[in-house]
Design a protein around this motif. Structure first.
Motif, PDB file in Angstrom:
ATOM      1  N   ARG A 124      42.689  86.977  -0.374  1.00  0.00           N
ATOM      2  CA  ARG A 124      43.579  85.967  -0.102  1.00  0.00           C
ATOM      3  C   ARG A 124      43.620  85.216   1.241  1.00  0.00           C
ATOM      4  NH1 ARG A 124      48.809  86.881  -2.023  1.00  0.00           N
ATOM      5  NH2 ARG A 124      48.702  89.151  -2.743  1.00  0.00           N
ATOM      6  N   ARG A 125      43.323  84.121   2.050  1.00  0.00           N
ATOM      7  CA  ARG A 125      42.646  82.812   2.633  1.00  0.00           C
ATOM      8  C   ARG A 125      42.388  83.848   3.708  1.00  0.00           C
ATOM      9  NH1 ARG A 125      41.642  77.737   2.039  1.00  0.00           N
ATOM     10  NH2 ARG A 125      42.955  77.009   3.575  1.00  0.00           N
ATOM     11  N   SER A 126      43.803  84.802   4.462  1.00  0.00           N
ATOM     12  CA  SER A 126      43.572  85.162   5.485  1.00  0.00           C
ATOM     13  C   SER A 126      42.328  85.725   5.377  1.00  0.00           C
ATOM     14  CB  SER A 126      45.078  85.766   5.565  1.00  0.00           C
ATOM     15  OG  SER A 126      45.588  87.094   4.453  1.00  0.00           O
ATOM     16  N   GLU A 127      42.413  86.925   4.471  1.00  0.00           N
ATOM     17  CA  GLU A 127      41.258  87.962   4.533  1.00  0.00           C
ATOM     18  C   GLU A 127      39.849  87.148   4.461  1.00  0.00           C
ATOM     19  OE1 GLU A 127      42.739  91.582   1.767  1.00  0.00           O
ATOM     20  OE2 GLU A 127      42.358  89.548   1.392  1.00  0.00           O
ATOM     21  N   LEU A 128      39.870  86.130   4.157  1.00  0.00           N
ATOM     22  CA  LEU A 128      38.811  85.068   3.769  1.00  0.00           C
ATOM     23  C   LEU A 128      38.021  85.271   5.146  1.00  0.00           C
ATOM     24  CD1 LEU A 128      36.522  83.881   2.279  1.00  0.00           C
ATOM     25  CD2 LEU A 128      37.493  81.769   1.784  1.00  0.00           C
ATOM     26  N   ALA A 129      39.474  84.635   6.290  1.00  0.00           N
ATOM     27  CA  ALA A 129      39.248  83.424   6.956  1.00  0.00           C
ATOM     28  C   ALA A 129      38.577  84.748   8.633  1.00  0.00           C
ATOM     29  CB  ALA A 129      40.162  83.348   7.718  1.00  0.00           C
ATOM     30  N   GLN A 130      39.028  86.217   8.336  1.00  0.00           N
ATOM     31  CA  GLN A 130      38.899  87.185   9.183  1.00  0.00           C
ATOM     32  C   GLN A 130      37.141  87.543   8.209  1.00  0.00           C
ATOM     33  OE1 GLN A 130      40.950  90.414   8.617  1.00  0.00           O
ATOM     34  NE2 GLN A 130      39.575  91.903   9.454  1.00  0.00           N
ATOM     35  N   TYR A 131      36.723  87.375   7.098  1.00  0.00           N
ATOM     36  CA  TYR A 131      35.270  87.701   7.188  1.00  0.00           C
ATOM     37  C   TYR A 131      34.750  86.785   7.116  1.00  0.00           C
ATOM     38  CZ  TYR A 131      37.885  91.449   4.402  1.00  0.00           C
ATOM     39  OH  TYR A 131      38.831  92.253   3.844  1.00  0.00           O
ATOM     40  N   LEU A 132      34.699  85.749   7.200  1.00  0.00           N
ATOM     41  CA  LEU A 132      34.183  84.687   7.313  1.00  0.00           C
ATOM     42  C   LEU A 132      33.172  83.912   9.119  1.00  0.00           C
ATOM     43  CD1 LEU A 132      35.445  81.326   5.636  1.00  0.00           C
ATOM     44  CD2 LEU A 132      33.251  82.433   4.764  1.00  0.00           C
ATOM     45  N   VAL A 133      34.489  84.804   9.748  1.00  0.00           N
ATOM     46  CA  VAL A 133      34.551  85.259  10.929  1.00  0.00           C
ATOM     47  C   VAL A 133      33.411  86.835  11.559  1.00  0.00           C
ATOM     48  CG1 VAL A 133      35.623  85.668  13.484  1.00  0.00           C
ATOM     49  CG2 VAL A 133      36.034  83.819  12.056  1.00  0.00           C
ATOM     50  N   MET A 134      33.476  87.506  10.379  1.00  0.00           N
ATOM     51  CA  MET A 134      33.227  88.651  10.933  1.00  0.00           C
ATOM     52  C   MET A 134      31.662  88.815  10.383  1.00  0.00           C
ATOM     53  SD  MET A 134      35.465  91.305   9.558  1.00  0.00           S
ATOM     54  CE  MET A 134      34.504  92.909   9.294  1.00  0.00           C
TER      55      MET A 134
END
Length: 255
Positions: free
Chosen positions: A74-84
């Protein structure tokens, strides 16, 4: 006595050097249970890539000890992983006003979403002039939407601060195979503004093309075709593979 010319016990406060002897004791071994959140990847084809991504903090598992490799990202997960894991700056609006209307500031994904859409998000964008590594749709972040392959190509290439190169692309989309450039058969279904991102994602080895062979009844040899499948949804395992490749590409650019 001495070891390498150094007196062992110059103050004579220990027993100094002794003859070999036998020590009785008990040795304990701690057996690791593996990765937290990885209980469901043992037989998965992408297991090694997932374990690498988790070990390098590029992705994360769930609190119920599952990774859910075949679930769509999901896009919310992608945002988290991009920052991580893709060297994206942490960012929040100075005025405290959210950049999108569809996510409350108390949402756990909110700070990651803000970081993903912020101007100049990639650390490599020293002038902080690039658009965000994720975009908005009609002013909404749409965190529950699934990530497609073309949107992942955009996010990863933006994270590498290659916006200018991606936007300047105006040629034919191709995949490199066996020393040759193979045209992407479904290039027409990719928005022109995103084709440069797809090309760079392919050339950087971040995302695979899909290859097929066709052969007519009278053809002497089969013809190789390449496809990008831009609208296909990305699984969590797909992202783990891409994230590991991203890390390798990112590091090689630094060498």
């Amino acid at each position: 006595g001495s070891v390498s010319g150094v007196v062992v016990d110059p103050l004579d406060v220990t027993n100094g050097v002794a003859l070999p002897g036998t020590i009785t004791g008990e040795i304990s071994f701690l057996k690791s249970g593996g990765y937290t959140g990885m209980g469901d990847v043992a037989g998965h084809p992408a297991r090694q890539a997932i374990e690498f991504a988790v070990a390098n903090r590029l992705v994360d598992g769930y609190s119920d000890s599952k990774f859910r490799p075949n679930s769509y990202l999901r896009r919310s997960e992608l945002a988290q992983y991009l920052v991580m894991g893709t060297s994206v700056r942490q960012s929040l609006p100075f005025d405290g006003v959210p950049s999108f209307a569809d996510m409350d500031t108390t949402n756990a994904a909110y700070p990651f979403a803000e970081s993903a859409v912020a101007q100049g998000a990639p650390l490599r964008d020293l002038g902080q002039r690039q658009d965000g590594v994720m975009g908005l749709l009609n002013g909404e972040f749409r965190g529950n939407d699934y990530v497609t392959r073309v949107s992942l190509a955009y996010s990863l290439v933006q994270s590498m601060a290659l916006q200018a190169e991606a936007r300047s692309f105006d040629g034919q989309l191709t995949a490199f195979y066996d020393g040759k450039r193979i045209p992407i058969d479904d290039a027409a279904s990719i928005a022109p503004a995103l084709r440069g991102y797809v090309q760079l994602a392919l050339d950087q080895g971040l995302i695979n093309a899909r290859f097929t062979l066709t052969q007519g009844p009278f053809d002497l040899a089969p013809t190789l075709h390449a496809w990008f499948d831009p609208a296909k949804k990305v699984t969590r395992a797909d992202y783990a593979v891409a994230a590991g490749r991203y890390l390798a590409a990112y590091r090689s650019a630094e060498d």
